[in-house]
Design a protein around this motif. Sequence first.
Motif, PDB file in Angstrom:
ATOM      1  N   THR A   1       0.910  -1.225  -0.036  1.00  0.00           N
ATOM      2  CA  THR A   1      -0.047   0.076  -0.142  1.00  0.00           C
ATOM      3  C   THR A   1       0.866   1.196   0.013  1.00  0.00           C
ATOM      4  O   THR A   1       1.745   1.528   0.869  1.00  0.00           O
ATOM      5  N   ASP A   2       0.677   2.235  -1.034  1.00  0.00           N
ATOM      6  CA  ASP A   2       1.206   3.558  -1.087  1.00  0.00           C
ATOM      7  C   ASP A   2       0.417   4.597  -0.526  1.00  0.00           C
ATOM      8  O   ASP A   2       0.989   5.494   0.294  1.00  0.00           O
ATOM      9  N   VAL A   3      -0.825   4.461  -0.358  1.00  0.00           N
ATOM     10  CA  VAL A   3      -1.707   5.561  -0.007  1.00  0.00           C
ATOM     11  C   VAL A   3      -2.926   4.780   0.362  1.00  0.00           C
ATOM     12  O   VAL A   3      -3.564   3.892   0.121  1.00  0.00           O
ATOM     13  N   LEU A   4      -3.637   5.274   1.514  1.00  0.00           N
ATOM     14  CA  LEU A   4      -4.988   5.092   1.947  1.00  0.00           C
ATOM     15  C   LEU A   4      -5.954   5.842   1.591  1.00  0.00           C
ATOM     16  O   LEU A   4      -5.641   7.037   1.445  1.00  0.00           O
ATOM     17  N   GLY A   5      -7.122   5.432   1.066  1.00  0.00           N
ATOM     18  CA  GLY A   5      -8.200   6.167   0.500  1.00  0.00           C
ATOM     19  C   GLY A   5      -9.369   6.294   1.287  1.00  0.00           C
ATOM     20  O   GLY A   5     -10.159   5.198   1.271  1.00  0.00           O
ATOM     21  N   GLY A   6      -9.517   7.170   2.001  1.00  0.00           N
ATOM     22  CA  GLY A   6     -10.635   7.151   2.906  1.00  0.00           C
ATOM     23  C   GLY A   6     -11.892   7.507   2.185  1.00  0.00           C
ATOM     24  O   GLY A   6     -11.781   8.812   1.597  1.00  0.00           O
ATOM     25  N   LEU A   7     -12.971   6.763   2.227  1.00  0.00           N
ATOM     26  CA  LEU A   7     -14.171   7.072   1.403  1.00  0.00           C
ATOM     27  C   LEU A   7     -15.114   8.147   2.415  1.00  0.00           C
ATOM     28  O   LEU A   7     -15.301   7.974   3.316  1.00  0.00           O
TER      29      LEU A   7
ATOM     30  N   VAL B   1     -13.514   8.577   6.167  1.00  0.00           N
ATOM     31  CA  VAL B   1     -12.425   9.511   6.302  1.00  0.00           C
ATOM     32  C   VAL B   1     -11.915   9.434   7.828  1.00  0.00           C
ATOM     33  O   VAL B   1     -10.671   9.302   7.902  1.00  0.00           O
ATOM     34  N   PRO B   2     -12.800   9.228   8.794  1.00  0.00           N
ATOM     35  CA  PRO B   2     -11.876   9.294  10.187  1.00  0.00           C
ATOM     36  C   PRO B   2     -11.230   7.949  10.504  1.00  0.00           C
ATOM     37  O   PRO B   2     -10.265   7.908  11.215  1.00  0.00           O
TER      38      PRO B   2
END
Length: 179
Positions: free
Chosen positions: A59-65, A70-71
């Motif tokens: 994983t390079d980036v977390l994508g909060g939906l 988001v939290p």
Amino acid sequence: MDHDTLARQIDSLCRLEGEFVLRSGTLATEYFDKYLFESDPSILRAVAEQMVPLLPPDTDVLGGLELGGVPIATMLSSLTFLPVTFVRKEAKTYGTGRLAEGRDVAGARVTLVEDVITTGGAARAAALALRAQSAHVSTVVCAIDRSPGAETPLLDARIEIRSVLTLADLDQARLARRR
């Protein structure tokens, strides 16, 4: 916090009894308010801690939906030091016009972060939109997988779901509380 304790705490905090109008317009005597666990710092942290080992190692980036992811993605980013992007349901119609705010996703391996998955519609839409921006998306981690039975609702989009808890875990927690 262990898995079973977390399930019991989330179930007792979020399962409300009363009269509720559901999105479908039908009336229900029980409602699961997922925002109650997301707004409790100790439970939010416990969920994120149990998500850490579920993250693909590349994983390079977390994508909060938006909104519930988001939290969780923010807490997960704090624990792992992975950068995060916040994925809107629709691109803004003003300013930058972005769909994803934060870290650029072009060429990145993005792991989506969601609170609850039932049909997978939001995760599917986000994955397709991020893939259109040259991101590589193949996994979504969620706090609770509520998809019915043995269904894998994102299989057609080539997205693996990894969850901290399932609907069965919450049902078992509810039964344990009633004994």
